[in-house]
Design a protein around this motif. Structure first.
Motif, PDB file in Angstrom:
ATOM      1  N   HIS A  67       0.823  -1.210   0.000  1.00  0.00           N
ATOM      2  CA  HIS A  67       0.000   0.000   0.000  1.00  0.00           C
ATOM      3  C   HIS A  67       0.858   1.262   0.000  1.00  0.00           C
ATOM      4  CE1 HIS A  67      -3.866  -2.058   1.735  1.00  0.00           C
ATOM      5  NE2 HIS A  67      -3.574  -2.438   0.502  1.00  0.00           N
ATOM      6  N   SER A  68       1.868   1.281   0.860  1.00  0.00           N
ATOM      7  CA  SER A  68       2.697   2.486   0.961  1.00  0.00           C
ATOM      8  C   SER A  68       3.466   2.736  -0.330  1.00  0.00           C
ATOM      9  CB  SER A  68       3.662   2.369   2.144  1.00  0.00           C
ATOM     10  OG  SER A  68       4.592   1.317   1.951  1.00  0.00           O
ATOM     11  N   SER A  69       3.904   1.657  -1.001  1.00  0.00           N
ATOM     12  CA  SER A  69       4.644   1.840  -2.245  1.00  0.00           C
ATOM     13  C   SER A  69       3.759   2.418  -3.342  1.00  0.00           C
ATOM     14  CB  SER A  69       5.251   0.508  -2.703  1.00  0.00           C
ATOM     15  OG  SER A  69       4.238  -0.409  -3.105  1.00  0.00           O
ATOM     16  N   VAL A  70       2.495   1.967  -3.402  1.00  0.00           N
ATOM     17  CA  VAL A  70       1.562   2.515  -4.390  1.00  0.00           C
ATOM     18  C   VAL A  70       1.325   3.998  -4.120  1.00  0.00           C
ATOM     19  CG1 VAL A  70      -0.824   2.438  -5.240  1.00  0.00           C
ATOM     20  CG2 VAL A  70       0.437   0.309  -4.873  1.00  0.00           C
ATOM     21  N   TRP A  71       1.116   4.344  -2.852  1.00  0.00           N
ATOM     22  CA  TRP A  71       0.904   5.749  -2.501  1.00  0.00           C
ATOM     23  C   TRP A  71       2.124   6.597  -2.857  1.00  0.00           C
ATOM     24  CZ3 TRP A  71      -0.925   3.902   2.953  1.00  0.00           C
ATOM     25  CH2 TRP A  71      -2.221   3.384   2.841  1.00  0.00           C
ATOM     26  N   GLN A  72       3.317   6.102  -2.568  1.00  0.00           N
ATOM     27  CA  GLN A  72       4.537   6.851  -2.858  1.00  0.00           C
ATOM     28  C   GLN A  72       4.729   7.061  -4.350  1.00  0.00           C
ATOM     29  OE1 GLN A  72       7.773   4.792  -0.955  1.00  0.00           O
ATOM     30  NE2 GLN A  72       6.932   5.093   1.100  1.00  0.00           N
ATOM     31  N   LEU A  93       2.437   7.077  -6.704  1.00  0.00           N
ATOM     32  CA  LEU A  93       1.401   7.939  -7.268  1.00  0.00           C
ATOM     33  C   LEU A  93       1.583   9.387  -6.827  1.00  0.00           C
ATOM     34  CD1 LEU A  93      -1.747   5.668  -6.850  1.00  0.00           C
ATOM     35  CD2 LEU A  93      -0.578   6.236  -8.981  1.00  0.00           C
ATOM     36  N   LYS A 125       1.157  12.529  -3.748  1.00  0.00           N
ATOM     37  CA  LYS A 125      -0.001  13.048  -3.010  1.00  0.00           C
ATOM     38  C   LYS A 125      -1.111  13.555  -3.924  1.00  0.00           C
ATOM     39  CE  LYS A 125       1.957  17.689  -2.367  1.00  0.00           C
ATOM     40  NZ  LYS A 125       2.323  18.716  -1.352  1.00  0.00           N
ATOM     41  N   SER A 142      -2.687   9.876  -5.363  1.00  0.00           N
ATOM     42  CA  SER A 142      -2.810   8.666  -4.545  1.00  0.00           C
ATOM     43  C   SER A 142      -4.257   8.322  -4.218  1.00  0.00           C
ATOM     44  CB  SER A 142      -2.004   8.815  -3.250  1.00  0.00           C
ATOM     45  OG  SER A 142      -2.450   9.935  -2.517  1.00  0.00           O
ATOM     46  N   ASP A 143      -5.129   9.324  -4.158  1.00  0.00           N
ATOM     47  CA  ASP A 143      -6.544   9.058  -3.859  1.00  0.00           C
ATOM     48  C   ASP A 143      -7.291   8.497  -5.067  1.00  0.00           C
ATOM     49  OD1 ASP A 143      -6.247   9.920  -1.266  1.00  0.00           O
ATOM     50  OD2 ASP A 143      -6.918  11.968  -1.674  1.00  0.00           O
ATOM     51  N   THR A 157      -7.428   2.866  -5.535  1.00  0.00           N
ATOM     52  CA  THR A 157      -7.729   2.148  -4.303  1.00  0.00           C
ATOM     53  C   THR A 157      -7.331   0.680  -4.472  1.00  0.00           C
ATOM     54  OG1 THR A 157      -9.601   3.593  -3.791  1.00  0.00           O
ATOM     55  CG2 THR A 157      -9.523   1.471  -2.666  1.00  0.00           C
TER      56      THR A 157
END
Length: 283
Positions: free
Chosen positions: A238-243, A245, A247, A250-251, A254
């Protein structure tokens, strides 16, 4: 019903013995075996006098995608992270493929434990991590399973008691220093984070290929014990996908556990291809 499952099970085992059990198989080989399996299954159903016909075999990841699309039309991809790794998304891929499955071997549950074993073997040979001699069991390929690796990785005890127990049980290392046990846990963490980040990169790559990152919401469903039961792997993913993408986007993506597993999607596909409604006599 018992005769039906016996016949189906026999056909399934026969085909597995003739090629589905190898890890390095080409797409053409898989297609050939699946077609043969469909033929065997339909023959078994015919021999039993059942009014059933199998028109397609659904890969578990395709089932996961179908189930995800049923519950959420924004679902664009389904990922299987278990002993094997697979992905399916809503646009056919024309990319060249390799029978070596290098990417899969970096992130699948089948191989993560083996990667850790190879690193520990190298350390034992070059640094004497477990004493003057290399433990014989450490040389055995695939001796360390991913569940055992996860148990060592998620050991939060002060003296890394679980790490010591696994080393003793799997590799016959009955005496290990605390420093060695902490190093083993660190190796597990490095291998797990790398695998999870590669899986995350794959997810972001699929969504980017579909051109949905900047202006559309996308849902990616994930199935498999590696994702469901390995908490640290899931968090790293999850954190890697957010990083990746950032800020700003990232939303828009999902990542979530699949609804009802892959079997639900397969049922939806079967229902969608049913042309003749069931009569009350057949219920």
């Amino acid at each position: 019903m018992e005769q039906l499952w016996t016949a189906i099970g026999g056909a399934w085992r026969l085909r597995f013995q003739h090629g589905l059990m190898r890890w390095n198989h080409s797409r053409e080989e898989i297609t050939m075996v699946r077609k043969g399996l469909m033929k065997d299954l339909n023959q078994a159903l015919k021999n039993l006098g059942t009014k059933m016909h199998i028109f397609a075999l659904v890969d578990e990841t395709i089932g996961g995608l179908a189930g995800g699309r049923y519950y959420n039309r924004d679902c664009v991809a389904a990922i299987t992270l278990a002993m094997r790794t697979n992905a399916a998304y809503t646009e056919p891929s024309e990319d060249p493929y390799s029978t070596e499955m290098i990417f899969e071997k970096l992130i699948s549950g089948m191989y993560l434990g083996e990667i850790v074993r190879l690193v520990l073997l190298k350390l034992a040979q070059e640094t004497g991590l477990f004493g003057g001699k290399v433990p014989p069991n450490l040389i055995i390929p695939y001796a360390l399973s991913s569940p055992d690796m996860a148990a060592m990785h998620q050991d939060t005890s002060e003296d890394r008691e679980i790490v010591g127990e696994v080393l003793n049980e799997i590799f016959g290392i009955d005496k290990s220093s605390l420093l060695a046990r902490k190093l083993v846990a660190e190796v597990c963490d490095i291998v797990t984070e790398r695998g999870a980040r590669l899986a995350g990169a794959g997810i972001v790559g699929i969504v980017k290929k579909l051109d949905r990152i900047e202006n559309r919401k996308s849902v990616v469903t994930v199935e498999g014990g590696l994702y469901e039961h390995y908490r640290i792997f899931r968090n790293y993913l999850h954190s890697s996908v957010w990083q990746m993408l950032g800020k700003d986007f990232s939303d828009n993506v999902t990542v979530e556990h699949s609804h009802g597993g892959t079997g639900t999607g397969a049922l939806f596909l079967a229902a969608a291809h049913t042309h003749k409604p069931l009569s009350s006599d057949s219920l």
